[in-house]
Design an enzyme around this catalytic site. Structure first.
Site, PDB file in Angstrom:
ATOM      1  N   GLN A 205       0.850  -1.191   0.000  1.00  0.00           N
ATOM      2  CA  GLN A 205       0.000   0.000   0.000  1.00  0.00           C
ATOM      3  C   GLN A 205       0.887   1.242   0.000  1.00  0.00           C
ATOM      4  OE1 GLN A 205      -2.215   1.912   3.354  1.00  0.00           O
ATOM      5  NE2 GLN A 205      -4.007   1.035   2.338  1.00  0.00           N
TER       6      GLN A 205
ATOM      7  N   TYR B 146      -5.715  11.271   3.631  1.00  0.00           N
ATOM      8  CA  TYR B 146      -4.319  11.442   3.253  1.00  0.00           C
ATOM      9  C   TYR B 146      -4.225  12.105   1.878  1.00  0.00           C
ATOM     10  CZ  TYR B 146      -3.863   8.452   7.313  1.00  0.00           C
ATOM     11  OH  TYR B 146      -3.958   7.944   8.588  1.00  0.00           O
TER      12      TYR B 146
ATOM     13  N   GLY C 151      -9.685  -5.950   8.933  1.00  0.00           N
ATOM     14  CA  GLY C 151      -8.586  -5.189   9.511  1.00  0.00           C
ATOM     15  C   GLY C 151      -8.245  -5.640  10.911  1.00  0.00           C
ATOM     16  N   ARG C 152      -8.941  -5.094  11.889  1.00  0.00           N
ATOM     17  CA  ARG C 152      -8.574  -5.347  13.274  1.00  0.00           C
ATOM     18  C   ARG C 152      -8.686  -6.804  13.679  1.00  0.00           C
ATOM     19  NH1 ARG C 152     -10.156   0.041  13.240  1.00  0.00           N
ATOM     20  NH2 ARG C 152      -8.788   1.397  14.463  1.00  0.00           N
TER      21      ARG C 152
END
Length: 401
Positions: free
Chosen positions: A120, A203, A349-350
């Site tokens: 990424q 971002y 994800g988590r």
């Protein structure tokens, strides 16, 4: 946010039989890549590349565990394209030969376990701080599309926990696009299977897309087409290096995080245009982060997110690329979406923090019930011992049967 994390953990604590989730355990072919299942590990910033920004043996252990656990596709933690583009200490980069060689050890090891891994590519733009270690070392200011500061901000390792500052407006965005291209070249040299452009999270790419952070009056701002130009030109450069079906993009239309978010109609129009044009590039996949109430962000007493059904709003505009969905999915929910053809793969994800072997556990009907230590989500600096760095990172048990 913490309430949402506990809700996710609670939802995962019960056992899931293989029949409940069979659709996400099926292989997925994307171009020349064959994912052994439709379980994708999201990019998780963990700040363990100590003592600087070069991947190390602890990172190697972490990624190998998740490849050995049967993950269909691993997306690396956010990997910095330049030293200037971060506020994170000990996040890895891809701008030096030393970093390329270190990542090569990891990609080789992931491949030895039968896994696939994308890098990424990440630049934080205005979500940096001039006093952050890597920012200071770069000798450059905090850059963004426009000189518009984000509200809020929290820099845990800086004294006083200062907030965001007003950035310096980028003069020629083609310079930053070239930096993304160079990072893509380095990612190929490092043995990755492809690259994912980070276009979410407030971002740099996201900052160009959003009219609240991009107030430029040149060809890089103003109209939807101009605001989308930076991300689309970056994707074109990545495709020029990697070819079709090896480049992806992550998007978060509902925004909120890092002070992002536009009115609903503008959000729909902007992201539908961007997705339509990006899809024409024959990407590997477009990863969408859906809106969930647990991700709501408040600024000045008002909701910053733009709540809407992300999947329904943008699914019709993705015709050539695979669609990956992220955002608090449970395996059974993901399996239903895959089986119905609404998504091609699920991004977790988590859950991957405490479960290196999600795929194996689902195959065997074992519970996802690890007691995750969220205080160890991020690293705490290079002063910690190796064992302390491993805590909450690579010390979770794996299925070995």
């Amino acid at each position: 946010m913490h309430q949402h994390l506990h809700q996710v953990q609670a939802a995962m604590s019960s056992s899931s039989s293989a029949s409940d989730v069979s659709s996400i355990l099926q292989p997925l072919t994307i171009g020349q890549l064959i994912l052994r299942n439709r379980i994708t590990m999201a990019a998780l910033t963990r700040s363990r590349s100590v003592p600087t920004n070069v991947p190390n043996d602890i990172n190697l252990e972490y990624y190998v565990q998740r490849a050995r656990g049967g993950t269909g596709l691993i997306v690396s933690e956010g990997t910095l394209i330049v030293q200037q583009g971060t506020e994170w200490q000990n996040a890895p980069g891809l701008w030096s030969n030393e970093q390329v060689l270190a990542w090569k050890k990891i990609t080789d090891a992931v491949h030895a376990e039968g896994g696939l891994i994308f890098a990424q590519l990440w630049h934080l733009g205005r979500s940096c701080h001039p006093d952050a270690p890597e920012q200071l070392a770069s000798g450059k200011p905090v850059y963004a599309p426009s000189a518009v500061a984000a509200r809020g901000g929290k820099f845990r390792f800086l004294p006083g926990e200062p907030g965001f500052v007003t950035p310096t407006a980028i003069d020629d965005p083609r310079v930053q696009i070239e930096e993304f291209k160079q990072a893509a070249i380095h990612a190929r040299e490092a043995g990755f299977d492809g690259v994912e452009l980070h276009g979410a999270g407030g971002y740099l790419v996201h900052q160009f897309l959003d009219s609240t952070s991009n107030i430029r009056t040149d060809s890089w701002g103003g109209s939807i087409e101009n605001r989308c130009r930076f991300g689309l030109e970056a994707l074109k450069e990545l495709v020029s290096i990697w070819g079709n079906k090896k480049v992806a993009v992550k998007l978060d239309p509902s925004g909120g995080y890092n002070d992002m978010g536009m009115p609903l109609q503008e959000t729909l129009d902007t992201f539908r245009y961007f997705i339509t044009e990006a899809d024409k590039l024959d990407l590997a996949y477009i990863s969408l982060v859906r809106y969930t109430p647990g991700r709501d962000v408040m600024y000045d007493g008002k909701l910053r997110n733009t709540p809407h059904d992300v999947l329904a709003s943008y699914r019709p505009f993705i015709k050539r690329s695979a669609l990956f969905l992220n955002g608090g999915l449970t395996p059974s929910e993901a399996a239903t979406l895959v089986a119905s053809g609404q998504i091609d793969a699920a991004v977790f994800g988590r859950l991957f923090i405490g479960h290196p072997d999600i795929a194996k556990r689902l195959e065997r009907g074992l519970p996802l019930d690890a007691k995750m230590d969220y205080t160890r989500f991020y690293g705490h600096g290079p002063h910690l011992s190796v064992e302390e760095q491993r805590r909450g990172y690579s010390d979770y048990s794996e299925v070995t049967l």
